[in-house]
Design a protein around this motif. Structure first.
Motif, PDB file in Angstrom:
ATOM      1  N   GLU A 196       4.198 -29.872  -0.273  1.00 37.27           N
ATOM      2  CA  GLU A 196       4.621 -28.658  -0.993  1.00 37.27           C
ATOM      3  C   GLU A 196       5.597 -28.965  -2.122  1.00 37.27           C
ATOM      4  OE1 GLU A 196       3.172 -25.336  -0.656  1.00 37.27           O
ATOM      5  OE2 GLU A 196       1.993 -27.094  -0.234  1.00 37.27           O
ATOM      6  N   ARG A 230      -3.841 -24.235  -7.067  1.00 37.13           N
ATOM      7  CA  ARG A 230      -4.250 -23.596  -5.815  1.00 37.13           C
ATOM      8  C   ARG A 230      -4.663 -24.670  -4.815  1.00 37.13           C
ATOM      9  NH1 ARG A 230      -8.709 -19.292  -7.265  1.00 37.13           N
ATOM     10  NH2 ARG A 230      -9.221 -20.645  -9.012  1.00 37.13           N
ATOM     11  N   VAL A 231      -3.985 -24.730  -3.701  1.00 39.82           N
ATOM     12  CA  VAL A 231      -4.240 -25.784  -2.708  1.00 39.82           C
ATOM     13  C   VAL A 231      -4.413 -25.156  -1.329  1.00 39.82           C
ATOM     14  CG1 VAL A 231      -3.199 -27.768  -1.523  1.00 39.82           C
ATOM     15  CG2 VAL A 231      -2.928 -27.536  -3.997  1.00 39.82           C
ATOM     16  N   ARG A 290      -0.986 -21.213  -2.238  1.00 37.59           N
ATOM     17  CA  ARG A 290      -1.145 -22.373  -1.349  1.00 37.59           C
ATOM     18  C   ARG A 290      -1.262 -21.877   0.092  1.00 37.59           C
ATOM     19  NH1 ARG A 290       0.520 -26.922  -4.634  1.00 37.59           N
ATOM     20  NH2 ARG A 290       0.748 -28.178  -2.759  1.00 37.59           N
TER      21      ARG A 290
END
Ligand SMILES: CC(=O)N[C@H]1[C@@H](OP(=O)(O)OP(=O)(O)OC[C@H]2O[C@@H](n3ccc(=O)[nH]c3=O)[C@H](O)[C@@H]2O)O[C@H](CO)[C@H](O)[C@@H]1O
Ligand SMILES: [Mn+2]
Length: 344
Positions: free
Chosen positions: A125, A133-134, A155
């Motif tokens: 993070e 965008r994960v 996220r």
């Protein structure tokens, strides 16, 4: 085995649900009824492969005379070999942010490996594709052990359940099977790029858009400098599907970090799964499990970016002078204690 030859001549683009190989605009006007061209027109705002930059962006002028001279930053098939100093994060992030791709990270935390989730996710993070965008897809046999981590905007974490295993070899190979199935059932609809990663690692520095390409693989830190190809720990038994004969080989890649377009990664995890199934029928297991199959594949289907060992170093090793930045590093662990059947 020449699975990708056609792709290099085509743009790969999205439809709403799946990727399709689409003709480039030039080809499209020449071959009107090519299958897929309608979907390509409809597919929205960007195509993979576009390198569009917003006018007015401020960044240092690139230089044709200065750059890294201590390392080679191109392969002999002429794709980038990525090191600190070979890209400008401002430019590369802007280009890829423009596309706003959805990035999937597939990690496994089976048995005692759930202990590594907190460090991996918390540092991810801070350093992994910040501003993108994960979604982390966590495959585990123990959902209760998945820590609650505060996630940034855009996220997410998705937890997927897998059975426990009595051999670590079954977990590492099982990753290929579960990833294949989950891409088919779900991830395909939710991601544009996918990374496969080991969980026993910590991010220390930026790991970003410079790592994106159709297929990107990381040089294994232990064999990248002076190792003759015949000393790479490739599978050397001809009975195995992962066999690589003496006299062949480019690099030795790690299976702990690899990534690319969703559909290319799908082909590759499926390949590793199917090849290991063939091996099992012949009562053989490749010397480094999926890593051996991966290395065979990448020898005959060259990756489109090679990432330096900055993209997976190890807390076991002292840092070489050519490693200017450690982006992610494998933790020291007690193999005998953490694995269900010991071993190292
Ligand atoms: C740095 C490197 O080259 N790593 C490779 C090396 O890893 P390692 O020796 O680092 O293997 P490892 O013990 O980290 O296992 C790989 C991954 O499988 C998962 N796991 C494994 C065992 C278990 O009981 N539970 C569990 O969840 C976990 O995500 C772990 O990170 O050899 C493995 C087996 O050939 C894989 O090829 C790894 O990618
Ligand atoms: Mn590992």
């Amino acid at each position: 085995m020449k699975l990708f030859n056609h792709v290099s001549f085509l743009h790969v683009c999205f439809s709403r649900r799946i990727y399709q190989d689409c003709p480039s605009p030039d080809l499209e006007t020449q071959t009107k009824n090519t299958e897929g061209s309608e979907d390509c027109k409809d597919q929205g705002k960007w195509k993979i492969g576009d390198l569009v930059m917003t006018p007015g962006l401020k960044y240092a002028q690139p230089n044709t005379q200065q750059g890294r001279t201590d390392v080679n930053s191109v392969t002999n098939w002429n794709v980038p070999l990525v090191w600190e100093g070979t890209f400008d994060p401002v430019v590369i992030d802007e280009i890829y942010r423009e596309m706003d791709p959805r990035i999937a990270v597939v990690v496994f935390a089976v048995g005692k490996y759930t202990r590594f989730l907190k460090g991996f996710l918390e540092t991810g993070e801070k350093f992994f594709f910040i501003g993108f965008r994960v979604t982390y897809y966590i495959f585990t046999d123990n959902e209760k052990e998945v820590p609650k981590i505060e996630m940034g905007t855009g996220r997410n974490i998705t937890i997927l359940s897998v059975p426990p295993a009595s051999r670590w070899q079954d977990v590492v190979l099982g990753r290929m099977k579960w990833a294949t199935v989950s891409i088919e059932q779900r991830i395909r609809n939710e991601a544009d790029y996918l990374f496969m990663m080991d969980i026993d690692s910590i991010f220390y520095n930026r790991f970003g858009a410079e790592s994106l390409s159709r297929l990107s693989a990381v040089l294994h830190r232990a064999y990248y400098k002076n190792t003759p190809r015949d000393s790479f720990p490739y599978e050397r038994r001809p009975l195995s599907k992962a066999y690589i004969p003496a006299g062949e080989g480019d690099y030795y890649y790690t299976a702990a970090v690899w990534g690319g377009y969703l559909e290319e990664m799908y082909k590759l995890v499926k390949y590793c799964y199917e090849q290991s199934q063939e091996d099992a029928k012949n009562n053989i297991e490749a010397v480094w499990q999926e890593e051996s199959h991966l290395n065979r594949y990448l020898l005959y289907n060259k990756p489109t970016k090679v990432l330096s060992p900055e993209y997976l170093w190890s807390d076991y090793d002292k840092v070489s002078a050519d490693i200017k930045v450690i982006r992610i590093s494998q933790l020291v662990k007690n193999y005998a204690e953490v694995r269900p059947n010991g071993g190292n």
